[in-house]
Design an enzyme around this catalytic site. Structure first.
Site, PDB file in Angstrom:
ATOM      1  N   LYS A  77      14.720  -2.551 -49.618  1.00 56.69           N
ATOM      2  CA  LYS A  77      16.005  -2.128 -50.460  1.00 56.69           C
ATOM      3  C   LYS A  77      17.085  -3.298 -50.524  1.00 56.69           C
ATOM      4  O   LYS A  77      16.951  -3.964 -49.519  1.00 56.69           O
ATOM      5  CB  LYS A  77      16.614  -0.840 -49.601  1.00 56.69           C
ATOM      6  N   SER A 152      21.591   6.038 -52.939  1.00 58.39           N
ATOM      7  CA  SER A 152      21.556   4.607 -53.647  1.00 58.39           C
ATOM      8  C   SER A 152      20.162   4.046 -53.435  1.00 58.39           C
ATOM      9  O   SER A 152      20.085   2.849 -53.995  1.00 58.39           O
ATOM     10  CB  SER A 152      22.623   3.982 -52.596  1.00 58.39           C
ATOM     11  N   SER A 176      21.467   9.101 -49.233  1.00 55.58           N
ATOM     12  CA  SER A 176      20.941   7.944 -50.136  1.00 55.58           C
ATOM     13  C   SER A 176      19.500   7.894 -50.067  1.00 55.58           C
ATOM     14  O   SER A 176      18.984   7.162 -50.824  1.00 55.58           O
ATOM     15  CB  SER A 176      21.755   6.606 -49.510  1.00 55.58           C
TER      16      SER A 176
END
Length: 474
Positions: A77, A152, A176
Site C-alpha cells: 500500500k 483507503s 480502511s
C-alpha cells in the site's frame, strides 16, 4: 485450462510448492495482467516490473519454500515505504519522494517470501474511505467502473477483485481494509490490536491503525494474515509487552475447517447515530438478512441486540482523527497541495487544545470498555458491512471537508468503532445488487478472537455459495 489469476492464493501456493509454476512465471503473469487492466481500474500508484522479476528470482534461489508466502505476488500500500520505490502517500505534496529505507510491514512481507509488484493506490495519507484525489485517476470498482473501490486500501481491493493480484495487505485505522473489501466483493480482515507485530496499532494515536489482509476467499485472507503475523514462522515475534489475547494462530486451519457453533449478536445501530442521519439502504439490509439466514441455518444462536446510544462518540472520534492528521509532515506553502479534506483535518487538528485531546482519548478508552462488555455474551457480532451501496466516483464533496467527513460516516458507520475498541473484524461478500455489485456483512469478534471469525466466515462463504469469478468486464 484455468488461468493463473483465476486460482485462489491458496491454490497458487500449492502450485508453487509442487513446482507446477515458478515465482518468476507467476510474477510475469500478474505483471502482464496489470499492464492490461490497470489503466482502466487505477489500482496501482507504481508498478515495478524489473524489481519484481528480480525479486522472484531471488526468492527462488535464496529463500526456503517453507516461507509462508513463498513466491506469491502482492503489492505494498502506498502508505508504506519500500526503499528505492516512489512513495507518494496519495498526495501531491510527496510527488517524487523516494525513500532510502523500508517500513517494518514491507520488511515483514519480504521475510515471508512474497514478491512485491509495486505500490497499490491510496487516498491522501489514507484518511478518506474512498480512493480518489487530485492529480491521479480515481481507483474504480472492477464490478462497475462508474463506482469507487472504497478506501483507503482501495487500490489493493481493486487489484485483487480484478485479478491483478491474488491478495494484498492493507491498513485499517477506521475501516480502511473492510470498506474497500466490502465495496469490491472481497474478504477483508482487521486484526485485533496487537495481533500483527509489524502493524499492531500500539504505536498509533488511540491505537486505531492495524495491518491486515484483503483477499478473494476466507482461506486466502487467513494465509496472508499468518504471513503478516509470523513471516518466519510461528510463534510470532511481538515487540511489545501488550499483544492480542486468545489463539495465537496459525489461522489458516480455522478458515479451511470452518467448524463450530457460536452465539452471534446482530447489531444495526452505530455510535454515529446521534450525530448523523444514518440510513441503512435496502441492499445492505438484504445482505444482512442473507448473513442471518446463513448463520441460523447452520445452527448458530442468533440474537438481535438492542440499540445503545453513545452521544459522545462523534465528537471524540473526530478529535482523534483531526489530531492524527495534525502530524502530517506538510507545512507552509506546501499545505496548498493538500486535498481540501486533508487540509481541513490538518488545520483543525493543529488547533485542538491538549485538554480536548486528553479528554477525547479518555472518553474513547471508556467506550472501548463499554463495547467489550456489551459484546461479552456473544462469540461474534454481525453488522452490515456498509450502510449504502458502493458510492459513485465523484460522489464525495471535493471542496467541503466537513460535509465530506459526514458523507463518509453515512457510507460506513459500522467500522471505526471496531478500531476504537481494538477488536478483530472480517467482512464477507454474501449477495449482489440488481446490477451485480457485491454486498457483504461484517463479523466482529472478541479480543484475540480471529479464529472464531475465520470459522464463521468460512461457514457463511460456503452457505452463500458465491462463485469465485472475477468481474465480467474481463
Amino acid at each position: 485450462m484455468t488461468a493463473l489469476h483465476d486460482h485462489t492464493a491458496l491454490e497458487l501456493h500449492q502450485l508453487l510448492q509442487r513446482g507446477d509454476v515458478s515465482p518468476v512465471e507467476l510474477t510475469e503473469h500478474y505483471l502482464a495482467r496489470i499492464e492490461r487492466l490497470n489503466p482502466e481500474v487505477g489500482a496501482f500508484a507504481t508498478v515495478t516490473p524489473e524489481a519484481a522479476v528480480e525479486r522472484a528470482r531471488q526468492v527462488t534461489s535464496q529463500l526456503p519454500k517453507a516461507a509462508p508466502l513463498w513466491g506469491l505476488p502482492l503489492a505494498d500500500k502506498d502508505l508504506h515505504r519500500r526503499a528505492g520505490v516512489p512513495a507518494g502517500f496519495g498526495s501531491r505534496a510527496f510527488t517524487g519522494f523516494v525513500p532510502d529505507d523500508s517500513d517494518e510491514l514491507v520488511r515483514a512481507v519480504d521475510a515471508a517470501g512474497a514478491v512485491s509488484l509495486g505500490k497499490s493506490q491510496t487516498p491522501e495519507f489514507g484518511l478518506p474511505s474512498y480512493t480518489e484525489g487530485a492529480g491521479v485517476p480515481p481507483t474504480r470498482n472492477p464490478w462497475k467502473l462508474s463506482l469507487g473501490a472504497g478506501g483507503s486500501s482501495g487500490g489493493a481491493a481493486a487489484a485483487v477483485a480484478s485479478g491483478m493480484l491474488p491478495f494484498a495487505p492493507g491498513s485499517d485505522g477506521g475501516g480502511s481494509i473492510r470498506i474497500p473489501a466490502a465495496s469490491c466483493g472481497l474478504v477483508g480482515v482487521k486484526p485485533s490490536r496487537g495481533r500483527v507485530p509489524a502493524g499492531s496499532g500500539l504505536t498509533s494515536l488511540a491505537g486505531l491503525g492495524v495491518a491486515g489482509p484483503i483477499a478473494r476467499t476466507v482461506a486466502d485472507a487467513a494465509l496472508l494474515l499468518d504471513g503478516l503475523i509470523a513471516p518466519t514462522g510461528y510463534p510470532a515475534a511481538h515487540r511489545f509487552s501488550v499483544r492480542a489475547p486468545g489463539d495465537d494462530g496459525p489461522f489458516l486451519g480455522a478458515a479451511i475447517r470452518g467448524e463450530g457453533r457460536f452465539q452471534v449478536g446482530v447489531m444495526t445501530d452505530s455510535p454515529w447515530d446521534d450525530a448523523y442521519e444514518i440510513v441503512i439502504a435496502a441492499e445492505a439490509r438484504a445482505a444482512l438478512e442473507v448473513g442471518i439466514e446463513a448463520l441460523d441455518g447452520l445452527g448458530h444462536g442468533i440474537e438481535a441486540m438492542a440499540p445503545v446510544p453513545e452521544p459522545g462518540y462523534a465528537a471524540a472520534f473526530r478529535t482523534i482523527w483531526q489530531a492524527g492528521a495534525a502530524t502530517i509532515p506538510v507545512d507552509g506553502e506546501a499545505e496548498a497541495l493538500l486535498e481540501p479534506l486533508t487540509r481541513w483535518l490538518l488545520l483543525v487538528g493543529r488547533a485542538v487544545p491538549a485538554r480536548q485531546l486528553a479528554e477525547a482519548l479518555a472518553w474513547l478508552s471508556g467506550f472501548e470498555e463499554r463495547v467489550i462488555r456489551r459484546f461479552a455474551s456473544f462469540d461474534a457480532v454481525l453488522t452490515p458491512a456498509l450502510a449504502l451501496t458502493p458510492r459513485p466516483v465523484g460522489w464525495y464533496d471535493p471542496d467541503d471537508g466537513e460535509r465530506n467527513f459526514g458523507q463518509q460516516v453515512q457510507f460506513t458507520p459500522f467500522t471505526s468503532f471496531v478500531n476504537v475498541a481494538g477488536l478483530p473484524a472480517i467482512t464477507v461478500p454474501v449477495s449482489e445488487t440488481v446490477d451485480g455489485v457485491p454486498m457483504g456483512v461484517q463479523l466482529i469478534g472478541r479480543p484475540g478472537g480471529e479464529a472464531t471469525l475465520f470459522a464463521l466466515a468460512a461457514q457463511i462463504e460456503r452457505r452463500a455459495r458465491r462463485s469465485r469469478r472475477t468481474p465480467a468486464l474481463w
